[in-house]
Write an enzyme that holds these catalytic residues in place. Structure first.
Site, PDB file in Angstrom:
ATOM      1  N   GLU A  87      10.231   1.868  10.443  1.00  0.00           N
ATOM      2  CA  GLU A  87      11.041   2.878  10.158  1.00  0.00           C
ATOM      3  C   GLU A  87      10.314   4.099  10.424  1.00  0.00           C
ATOM      4  O   GLU A  87       9.321   4.397   9.710  1.00  0.00           O
ATOM      5  CB  GLU A  87      11.707   2.505   8.952  1.00  0.00           C
ATOM      6  N   CYS A  93      12.717  11.863   6.634  1.00  0.00           N
ATOM      7  CA  CYS A  93      12.895  11.587   7.985  1.00  0.00           C
ATOM      8  C   CYS A  93      14.589  11.606   8.313  1.00  0.00           C
ATOM      9  O   CYS A  93      14.687  11.611   9.605  1.00  0.00           O
ATOM     10  CB  CYS A  93      12.591  10.083   8.249  1.00  0.00           C
ATOM     11  N   THR A 149       1.565   6.291  14.181  1.00  0.00           N
ATOM     12  CA  THR A 149       1.023   5.140  13.455  1.00  0.00           C
ATOM     13  C   THR A 149       1.582   3.854  13.419  1.00  0.00           C
ATOM     14  O   THR A 149       1.198   2.877  13.827  1.00  0.00           O
ATOM     15  CB  THR A 149       1.124   5.579  11.856  1.00  0.00           C
ATOM     16  N   GLU A 187       8.725  15.981  15.738  1.00  0.00           N
ATOM     17  CA  GLU A 187       9.095  16.059  14.388  1.00  0.00           C
ATOM     18  C   GLU A 187       8.260  16.948  13.689  1.00  0.00           C
ATOM     19  O   GLU A 187       7.064  16.594  13.635  1.00  0.00           O
ATOM     20  CB  GLU A 187       8.955  14.747  14.020  1.00  0.00           C
ATOM     21  N   LYS A 204       0.980  -1.295   0.082  1.00  0.00           N
ATOM     22  CA  LYS A 204      -0.069  -0.152  -0.022  1.00  0.00           C
ATOM     23  C   LYS A 204       0.887   1.453   0.049  1.00  0.00           C
ATOM     24  O   LYS A 204       1.625   1.592   0.989  1.00  0.00           O
ATOM     25  CB  LYS A 204      -0.969   0.039   1.192  1.00  0.00           C
ATOM     26  N   GLY A 255       6.703   5.212   8.332  1.00  0.00           N
ATOM     27  CA  GLY A 255       5.772   6.457   8.531  1.00  0.00           C
ATOM     28  C   GLY A 255       5.795   6.943   9.894  1.00  0.00           C
ATOM     29  O   GLY A 255       7.127   6.963  10.485  1.00  0.00           O
TER      30      GLY A 255
END
Length: 475
Positions: A248, A282, A230, A379, A173, A226
């Protein structure tokens, strides 16, 4: 307006329930496509296709699997212009960046793992005259791969390439914000000769079809990249079924500038590590820590370079920064700049939305913030960096380690002993010394603390997408 489809069992199919999501072009702020909002019914079709394909793909010779993946890499290179254009429209990044980095790297990911499975060696222990033990890596079966929106095809391929190379079938996905290059990839896998059902691509929302992929009893492993919030949900859900899981997640990465650095190179590379891809990586160094004796000089040079940056149309080769991925994300980034002001920060450069159409934001530099404030702890994932000074090596290390994240760190120094000493003391999974984003695909990739669990890249990825099987033969 284009309506894209899911890719299931080698075919492009409409979502069974006929539900779609608008896909907005960040550069214009207008809807330019619609994507399936897939449901469990679509997932069941993908699962059945993957189950049927698994015996064929897993029992195919390594040489043949490798050739198919190499062919897919060739096709990505041949379609570079189309893929880069779609990625730029989809994500908002400059077209030149997609052409130079994202699409070539996607091809490299497939090519690397196509070669890795040919060269991978197993272990054997021989007890002379008694027995032989050897370990083989067996494919897991059906695996779920969920990728983010910031580097759409680059990170999509980073996940599915090792999974496919090891003989697994994949239900993947892509982010609902950036689905277009994954959609195009389905056609290329067909052209490469990949059997139907080996790779299935479902589009839709993370809380919907993404969560369903994680929950489904048929997916034996989950690889997710992500946000940390989540990722916690994915980790909890997967662990309840004892699935292998790789996460990750986010980063709040320190960029430590010591006085004995090559200042010109440090400024030049820090610009890239701050604002490449609009800061939506990231690994970006969003906290720049500068030794006190060179703080003013670094700041002056850094702000001077900021003034040269052009924020504009992703299709314009003169644009250094394009648009942020969505209006919601732009508002999030701006909210952190306003928060920084409330926390006592001073905006030295930027801090405003630009252009009437699209989701553009200035590169932003802030100083005067405490290391424990929210702006320095959470973040932001946009073109926003903070500057702060330190007096000693120990202070720099303490500030670098002060967040719950531990993905990457960049260190600038000409002192080799200090480079090793600080690298070992900083709690980050990836350390760059006098460089940034220099990657060797043979090395493991991942973070510490809330930046994730597990390692991707190199043999670590091949081992994740397989189960070790020990065989003992009595002589």
């Amino acid at each position: 307006m284009q309506k894209i489809q899911n890719f299931i069992n080698g075919e492009y199919l409409d979502p069974i329930k006929g539900q779609y999501i608008d896909n907005v072009e960040p550069g214009t702020g207008k809807v330019f496509a619609q994507i399936p909002n897939s449901t469990e019914e679509d997932l069941e079709n993908a699962v059945e296709a993957a189950k049927v394909a698994f015996p064929v793909w897993s029992n195919m010779s390594v040489d043949k699997r490798s050739k198919i993946l190499h062919k897919l890499a060739d096709l990505i290179e041949e379609n570079l212009d189309d893929l880069a254009l779609m990625e730029s429209r989809d994500n908002g990044k400059p077209l030149w960046l997609a052409k130079a980095v994202d699409i070539p790297r996607a091809s490299t990911n497939f090519r690397f793992y196509a070669s890795a499975i040919i060269n991978f060696s197993s272990e054997a222990q021989v007890s002379e005259g008694f027995m032989v033990n050897y370990t083989r890596l067996a494919p897991i079966g059906v695996v779920g791969c969920i990728s983010p929106w910031n580097l759409p095809l680059y990170l999509f391929s980073w996940k599915i390439a090792p999974a496919l190379a090891m003989g697994n079938c994949v239900i993947a996905k892509p982010s609902e914000l950036t689905p277009m290059t994954a959609f195009l990839l389905g056609k290329l896998t067909k052209e490469a000769g990949m059997p139907d059902g080996v790779l299935n691509i479902l589009h839709g929302e993370g809380k919907g079809i993404g969560q369903a992929i994680v929950e489904h009893e048929a997916t034996n492993a989950i690889s997710f990249t992500g946000g940390t919030a989540t990722g916690k949900i994915v980790g909890v859900t997967a662990s309840q079924q004892f699935k292998k899981v790789s996460l990750e997640l986010g980063g709040k990465n320190p960029n430590i500038i010591f006085a004995d650095c090559d200042l010109e190179e440090a400024v030049k590379t820090s610009m890239k590590s701050s604002f490449t891809n609009q800061g939506e990586i990231c690994l970006c160094g969003s906290r720049i820590l500068i030794e006190e004796s060179i703080y003013d000089e670094f700041k002056e040079r850094f702000l001077g370079e900021c003034s040269k940056l052009v924020v504009g149309d992703p299709m314009d080769p003169k644009s250094n920064l394009g648009a942020l991925v969505s209006e919601a994300h732009l508002n999030k980034v701006d909210s952190y700049v306003q928060l920084a002001k409330e926390e006592g920060g001073v905006v030295l450069y930027g801090g405003e939305r630009v252009h009437k159409e699209g989701f553009y934001y200035q590169p932003t530099v802030i100083e005067g913030l405490d290391e424990n404030c929210r702006t320095n702890q959470e973040e932001i994932f946009g073109p926003v960096v903070t500057l702060s000074k330190f007096k000693s090596e120990d202070e720099a290390i303490n500030v670098a380690n002060s967040t719950r994240y531990g993905l990457s760190c960049t260190i600038w120094t000409s002192n080799l002993k200090r480079a090793h000493r600080v690298s070992h003391a900083v709690q980050s999974g990836i350390i760059w010394v006098n460089c940034w984003l220099v990657r060797d695909l043979r090395t493991p990739f991942g973070g510490m603390k809330d930046s994730g669990i597990g390692r991707e890249g190199g043999n670590a990825a091949l081992k994740f997408f397989s189960e070790p099987q020990n065989v003992c033969i009595k002589l």
